[in-house]
Design a protein around this motif. Structure first.
Motif, PDB file in Angstrom:
ATOM      1  N   HIS A  11       0.747   8.745  -2.041  1.00  0.00           N
ATOM      2  CA  HIS A  11      -0.342   7.636  -2.455  1.00  0.00           C
ATOM      3  C   HIS A  11      -1.412   8.060  -0.187  1.00  0.00           C
ATOM      4  CE1 HIS A  11      -2.680   4.882  -1.544  1.00  0.00           C
ATOM      5  NE2 HIS A  11      -2.976   3.572  -0.820  1.00  0.00           N
ATOM      6  N   ARG A  50       3.522   5.122  -6.678  1.00  0.00           N
ATOM      7  CA  ARG A  50       2.642   4.498  -7.312  1.00  0.00           C
ATOM      8  C   ARG A  50       2.198   3.202  -6.769  1.00  0.00           C
ATOM      9  NH1 ARG A  50      -0.830   1.755 -10.013  1.00  0.00           N
ATOM     10  NH2 ARG A  50      -0.985   2.032 -11.984  1.00  0.00           N
ATOM     11  N   PRO A  51       0.434   3.930  -6.360  1.00  0.00           N
ATOM     12  CA  PRO A  51      -0.221   2.911  -5.364  1.00  0.00           C
ATOM     13  C   PRO A  51      -0.721   2.047  -6.605  1.00  0.00           C
ATOM     14  CG  PRO A  51      -1.825   4.941  -5.286  1.00  0.00           C
ATOM     15  CD  PRO A  51       0.443   5.315  -5.846  1.00  0.00           C
ATOM     16  N   THR A  63      -3.104   7.702   2.282  1.00  0.00           N
ATOM     17  CA  THR A  63      -3.820   7.233   2.972  1.00  0.00           C
ATOM     18  C   THR A  63      -3.130   7.300   4.808  1.00  0.00           C
ATOM     19  OG1 THR A  63      -2.250   5.315   2.282  1.00  0.00           O
ATOM     20  CG2 THR A  63      -4.399   5.641   1.475  1.00  0.00           C
ATOM     21  N   MET A 120       0.720  -1.501   0.451  1.00  0.00           N
ATOM     22  CA  MET A 120       0.307   0.199   0.139  1.00  0.00           C
ATOM     23  C   MET A 120       0.671   1.533   0.367  1.00  0.00           C
ATOM     24  SD  MET A 120      -3.022  -1.365   2.663  1.00  0.00           S
ATOM     25  CE  MET A 120      -3.790   0.473   2.715  1.00  0.00           C
ATOM     26  N   ASN A 121       1.564   0.976   0.417  1.00  0.00           N
ATOM     27  CA  ASN A 121       3.141   2.932   1.173  1.00  0.00           C
ATOM     28  C   ASN A 121       3.618   2.218  -0.612  1.00  0.00           C
ATOM     29  OD1 ASN A 121       1.667   3.298   3.618  1.00  0.00           O
ATOM     30  ND2 ASN A 121       3.477   2.115   4.716  1.00  0.00           N
ATOM     31  N   GLN A 122       3.118   2.681  -1.699  1.00  0.00           N
ATOM     32  CA  GLN A 122       4.032   2.758  -2.879  1.00  0.00           C
ATOM     33  C   GLN A 122       3.801   3.449  -3.795  1.00  0.00           C
ATOM     34  OE1 GLN A 122       5.916   0.320  -4.386  1.00  0.00           O
ATOM     35  NE2 GLN A 122       6.036  -0.108  -2.249  1.00  0.00           N
TER      36      GLN A 122
END
Length: 646
Positions: A306, A24-25, A308, A20-22
């Protein structure tokens, strides 16, 4: 992203977070449960959002992966094991390659990830190297490979491969990749991004550990026969006879001891592909490598963010504390009381304090007891184990989603926690560590240090501690420790620098641009050279340990020469330094980066007689104040406890 799961509660959360922690998600994360009886499904469902849980009744990871591929909505597929991790730019780098080379398979660099004591460590990739110009299929047949966590498949390439074969129990990823390569799919490499293939600790047995069992040997034979069959169908078997012959030969050698009855079938494949002397000359690596051209490595692209942040979902004031403050101490009763008071005076209230007493023999317990506050917990170690062990005890017992550290001889200003918590709420989960500036208190006055490095800080941390002098400015998301492990209790000093470097491998860092802690050098006069960072021998040994752990990555990022230069500078500047060690580090720095003139100047200075170096010290120190610090050793700020010896 597709993650097959079977009883993986210990590592699954960290794997999903790394996905998730990319920068580019991913478009979605499909967790395919294969009949777990532990908490794996609950963990996956708890993420919500991008994470969707599927249930596969047929046993086996390959069947689960095929189900995920069939359900996937994206244009590309990545298969992660439930204990793999990927660096924050992996998907961005791999996606960029597929955009340039559509219909191909992209791969990025990878490393092993192993548990050493309580710390997860990056180790080199455990496979044979690929020779320059060698065709990827030839290299794969001869022992080079990329694990699935470092590979992104275009759907077109995946369709050509035929998908995962549930009948293959060992080397199923090799079977998938080699069938694709045999069909003409191109394998392209990225320039950046790193994936981490976890080696399970203790007695845990992975599929790769079954390679030499009878079952494993049968599976590997089936893979070779499948690849050979695919090459024959494509008319390319002749070009890979040398590689196939070598693969069968090595397999026969392993089977001769563990499964001799399989040797005839294996040697049959070896004989089928035995090249003549003339064919050996014709099947040179350089010729085979021209069959499928490769795209050039892509440069690093600017990341997208990203946004979040899970802090909004947890820890209201009525529930568990959001922040756990860990104060390690040993025989510093009065100083510890001052540190604790600075926490209790914070204008942010939703915290707990864990004072970890590392077997003090003074009245530390009484000093803590006087502060009658329900938020304070006093933990006593039975034996003195060191500050790293004390911090680890605090991490293990902390309840908060955020963990802050305060050394017992430091203090916070009242706004420290509120400023950092506000920043942590605003920043996405891929930012794992937050730090602040510091007021440094000397006997002759105060000075202010302010941070300058944020974002992807690994290249900086691989050669210098950008967080400056103390752990007391840090606030860290709890899940970070699930990924990197605890502080290393074996190193004699600088365990904080090692920890920040490990964190920066997977997370970004950020800072509050204010001096929110008070770091008191003057207080050390009460107990002599009390801080371990001022113990020169321990400090330098710790730096050698750091080089052992991180030297390969520092070389890859082209900053190892700066680390050697800093070590040499410390030996030259300190009265406790050793000139032979300084020269050794400088020689290694020159070898790593021979075209940098300042390294040669430093080496020349070290070769001067001692009385001349001593005579030149004061003029050089004055000169340093008028020149950029990068000319001396590449630091953004020259202020450190060692630098004060000039």
């Amino acid at each position: 992203m597709i993650i097959p799961v079977l009883n993986a509660e210990r590592y699954l959360a960290a794997t999903i977070r790394s996905a998730m922690n990319q920068s580019r998600p991913p478009d979605e994360i499909l967790v395919v449960d294969n009949g777990s009886t532990d908490a794996s499904v609950n963990i996956a469902e708890g993420f919500g959002g991008l994470v969707r849980v599927l249930h596969q009744s047929t046993a086996g990871a390959s069947s689960a992966r095929n189900m995920g591929a069939a359900e996937a909505i994206g244009d590309a597929l990545m298969f992660l094991d439930a204990d793999d991790l990927i660096g924050p730019t992996v998907l961005e780098e791999l996606s960029a390659v597929l955009e340039t080379c559509p219909g191909s398979v992209a791969c990025c660099p990878w490393r092993r990830y192993e548990l050493v004591e309580q710390s997860w460590r990056v180790k080199p990739a455990s496979c044979k190297p690929r020779r320059p110009g060698q065709h990827p299929l030839s290299a794969w047949l001869m022992g080079w490979y990329h694990p699935p966590c470092s590979v992104l498949w275009s759907k077109k390439a995946y369709a050509k491969s035929g998908g995962w074969n549930p009948a293959i129990s060992v080397d199923d990823d090799g079977d998938l990749m080699m069938r694709a390569l045999a069909t003409g799919v191109r394998l392209e490499r990225t320039a950046g991004g790193t994936a981490y293939y976890r080696r399970l600790p203790g007695g845990a047995i992975s599929l790769s550990g079954q390679r030499s069992t009878r079952k494993g040997l049968i599976s590997r034979l089936a893979v070779l026969e499948s690849v050979e069959e695919r090459l024959v169908e494509q008319g390319g078997a002749q070009s890979f006879r040398l590689s196939l012959h070598d693969a069968y030969r090595r397999l026969a050698g392993e089977a001769s001891e563990d499964a001799p009855d399989l040797v005839p079938a294996i040697t049959s494949g070896m004989h089928r592909n035995r090249p003549s002397i003339k064919e050996r000359a014709q099947l040179g690596i350089s010729k085979a490598s021209k069959l499928i051209p490769c795209c050039r490595d892509e440069p690093e692209h600017a990341p997208t963010v990203h946004e979040t942040n899970t802090l909004d979902l947890i820890a209201s004031p009525q529930d568990e504390p959001l922040v756990s403050v860990v104060i390690p101490t040993y025989n510093r009763a009065m100083l510890t009381g001052g540190a604790l008071d600075s926490v209790l005076k914070q204008d942010y209230l939703n915290f707990e304090v864990l004072v970890v007493d590392d077997a003090s023999t003074d009245d530390t317990s009484a000093v803590i007891a006087v502060r009658d506050d329900a938020r304070v917990r006093y933990l006593k170690q039975q034996t003195n184990q060191g500050v790293a062990a004390a911090r680890n005890r605090g991490i293990a017992e902390a309840k908060g989603a955020l963990i802050a550290f305060l050394d017992s001889d430091d203090q916070w200003v009242p706004e420290k926690l509120s400023r950092q918590v506000e920043l942590a709420r605003r920043r996405p989960d891929l930012v794992g560590l937050f730090y602040t500036g510091a007021v440094e208190r000397w006997q002759d006055g105060d000075s202010v240090w302010l941070p300058t490095v944020r974002g992807r800080a690994l290249s900086h941390l691989l050669h210098r501690n950008v967080l400056h002098v103390t752990t007391s400015s840090t606030l860290i998301r709890r899940e970070v420790f699930e990924v990197v492990g605890f502080f290393d209790e074996r190193t004699p000093a600088n365990e904080d620098h090692d920890m920040w470097t490990r964190i920066a491998t997977f997370f970004e860092i950020d800072y509050v641009d204010e001096p929110l802690i008070i770091y008191s050098h003057a207080a050390l006069g009460m107990g002599g050279e009390d801080r371990r960072s001022q113990n020169f021998a321990a400090n330098m040994q710790a730096r050698l340990d750091f080089l052992t752990f991180h030297g390969a990555e520092a070389k890859r990022f082209k900053v190892r020469h700066l680390f050697h230069l800093d070590c040499a500078r410390r030996h030259l500047e300190s009265p406790h330094g050793q000139i032979k060690q300084a020269r050794m580090h400088l020689a290694k720095a020159v070898i790593d980066c021979p075209r940098q003139p300042r390294l040669g100047l430093w080496l020349s200075f070290s070769l001067l007689p001692g009385f001349i170096r001593k005579h030149l010290t004061s003029p050089l120190q004055r000169l340093k104040t008028h020149l950029p610090s990068r000319l001396w050793m590449g630091r953004s700020s020259p202020s450190s406890s060692i630098n004060q010896t000039w």
